[in-house]
Design an enzyme around this catalytic site. Sequence first.
Site, mmCIF file in Angstrom:
data_model
loop_
_atom_site.group_PDB
_atom_site.id
_atom_site.type_symbol
_atom_site.label_atom_id
_atom_site.label_comp_id
_atom_site.label_asym_id
_atom_site.label_seq_id
_atom_site.Cartn_x
_atom_site.Cartn_y
_atom_site.Cartn_z
ATOM 1 N N ARG A 1 0.849 -1.208 0.000
ATOM 2 C CA ARG A 1 0.000 0.000 0.000
ATOM 3 C C ARG A 1 0.876 1.246 0.000
ATOM 4 N NH1 ARG A 1 -1.208 -0.618 6.349
ATOM 5 N NH2 ARG A 1 0.405 0.832 7.043
ATOM 6 N N GLY A 2 0.196 2.388 -0.018
ATOM 7 C CA GLY A 2 0.864 3.674 0.169
ATOM 8 C C GLY A 2 1.963 3.924 -0.857
ATOM 9 N N ILE A 3 3.050 4.478 -0.361
ATOM 10 C CA ILE A 3 4.152 4.888 -1.233
ATOM 11 C C ILE A 3 4.757 3.676 -1.948
ATOM 12 C CG2 ILE A 3 6.489 5.866 -1.194
ATOM 13 C CD1 ILE A 3 5.505 7.729 1.090
ATOM 14 N N ASP B 1 8.181 -10.838 6.609
ATOM 15 C CA ASP B 1 8.568 -9.714 7.463
ATOM 16 C C ASP B 1 10.057 -9.459 7.233
ATOM 17 O OD1 ASP B 1 9.466 -8.141 9.597
ATOM 18 O OD2 ASP B 1 7.853 -8.850 10.892
ATOM 19 N N ASN C 1 11.638 0.537 0.929
ATOM 20 C CA ASN C 1 10.582 1.498 1.243
ATOM 21 C C ASN C 1 9.895 1.211 2.572
ATOM 22 O OD1 ASN C 1 8.066 3.292 0.608
ATOM 23 N ND2 ASN C 1 7.252 1.210 0.865
ATOM 24 N N ALA C 2 9.789 -0.073 2.975
ATOM 25 C CA ALA C 2 9.029 -0.410 4.185
ATOM 26 C C ALA C 2 9.540 0.428 5.346
ATOM 27 C CB ALA C 2 9.173 -1.894 4.501
ATOM 28 N N GLY C 3 8.630 1.015 6.089
ATOM 29 C CA GLY C 3 9.036 1.839 7.227
ATOM 30 C C GLY C 3 7.878 1.982 8.187
ATOM 31 N N LYS D 1 6.972 8.505 20.388
ATOM 32 C CA LYS D 1 6.885 8.762 21.842
ATOM 33 C C LYS D 1 8.025 9.704 22.184
ATOM 34 C CE LYS D 1 3.848 5.919 23.946
ATOM 35 N NZ LYS D 1 2.589 6.576 24.117
ATOM 36 N N TYR E 1 12.638 7.285 14.935
ATOM 37 C CA TYR E 1 12.398 7.430 13.490
ATOM 38 C C TYR E 1 13.446 8.362 12.856
ATOM 39 C CZ TYR E 1 9.556 8.272 9.242
ATOM 40 O OH TYR E 1 9.095 8.368 7.963
#
Length: 474
Positions: A245-247, A289, A316-318, A323, A380
């Site tokens: 999905r997404g980017i 994974d 790309n996975a991120g 927090k 991040y």
Amino acid sequence: MSDRYLDFTQSAFGKSLSSLLGLPQPPRLKRAGASYAARPLEGRAVMLGSSGLGELAAPLLVALNEAGAAVQVATSLVGLPVIKAASAATGIALKTEPNPEDRAAAPSAFVFDATGLTGPAQLRELYDFMQPRVGRIPANGRVLLLGRAPADAGNASATAAATALRGFTRSFAKEIGKKGATVNLLEVGRGADDALAGPLRFFLSEHAAYITGQTLALTAPSGDAADRHFAPLAGKVAVVTGAARGIGAAIAATLAREGAQVVGIDRPQEEGALGETLSAFGGYGLALDITAADAPQRIARELVGRFGGVDIVVHNAGITRDKMLKNMAPHLWDMVLDVNFGAILRINDALLTEGLNDGARMVCISSIGGIAGNAGQTNYGATKAGVMGYVEAMAPLLARRGGAINAVAPGFIETAMTAQMPTGPREVGRRLASLGQGGLPIDIAEAVTFLASPLARAVNGRTLRVCGQNFVGA
Ligand SMILES: NC(=O)c1ccc[n+]([C@@H]2O[C@H](COP(=O)([O-])OP(=O)(O)OC[C@H]3O[C@@H](n4cnc5c(N)ncnc54)[C@H](O)[C@@H]3O)[C@@H](O)[C@H]2O)c1
């Protein structure tokens, strides 16, 4: 999710109400929406200017001519003799700048060769080219400057002038973003003069609609001598992580659009979505994974076994697990570090041993959060800055194998990730950019595709921001 304010201001009522109230009116960006054309600037005029000692007129004329553009020049400017000499040497005809009233002949782009500047006084040549023409830059117009890398400029005065171009680019981009127009700077290293065609095709076209205010360095290419401009990825095998999905989904589809056979990877729980995304263009799905202990070997084995190796790798996975540091449990730190950073290094190590074809190009997805930093994102931000350092450090190794590794740093992009943000910060994230809006996944996908292709054969070890010149980290 869609940007309702942008849609509203594009309606007749929204346009008049927002003007009446003095509210921002973000421009509607013109995006490519199709593969690279053989002559992407066909039917368009490009106004070319040069410093008096410009060194790139000939390669620029050749690249613009091959891309289909008609090249216009102004008779009054100091760089004209340099361009005329290049025209005589290449046999490429020049057109005289049209009367400003002649709308049909108006240029869609302005290109200025600012190489050869010897000091601050010569920057006036850039001013003289651009200042009288600011009002003639059309909606979604393009301005592209070319300079030398400051380190190659020679003495301190020339280095300062070359560096000044970066500040001009960043500031001018903030002035003309309101009409969807962009300004970027290519710093052309010695040995990269003949690799301008690809970057010109990208930055002067709708493929680069959401990139502005950026500087990209070009260096002597390590790979294929020939630029391939049409179906640039035909025959290539590409792997994309986080492709469900997404980017990541947009990247997978865009690489396929340019001819690549795409292998998409995503977590086992996303297998259905992954299959749906990839089936649209005949991609091959691998549900795993990326942090699993056996993931690197499984990926390498699948790529070798089914496709004989891989030519393009997109990390790309991120994930985010935000927090404040004082409240951040160790597992939140570890999880983000492992998905966004550790897995990339392990997978690359495995592919470098087995599976990576010579000439392979890698692209890692970073973030402007890794440049500016955000409260609540120490984990991040560390990973996304780390990725930038990683591509810089790995560039020589990939170059020795005829390939390259680069990063893309997205700004605010309309995806499931940003849809989860609270309304206030989301609206700020969108609007505080020269282009006044968030980007779309396709904007990141276009930049990744450029960097994964021979069009970017002179780009290695760089991070390209695709953020509409978001003021965060600018
Ligand atoms: N959306 C933005 O505004 C933005 C801004 C800057 C950077 N980025 C970066 O762009 C990339 C994509 O972001 P997005 O907004 O599309 O995110 P997203 O959450 O919509 O998609 C990420 C995809 O990665 C997959 N994924 C996550 N962990 C995985 C794992 N361990 N193994 C395999 N797949 C895994 C997810 O299942 C998902 O399909 C990320 O690296 C993100 O940090 C996004």
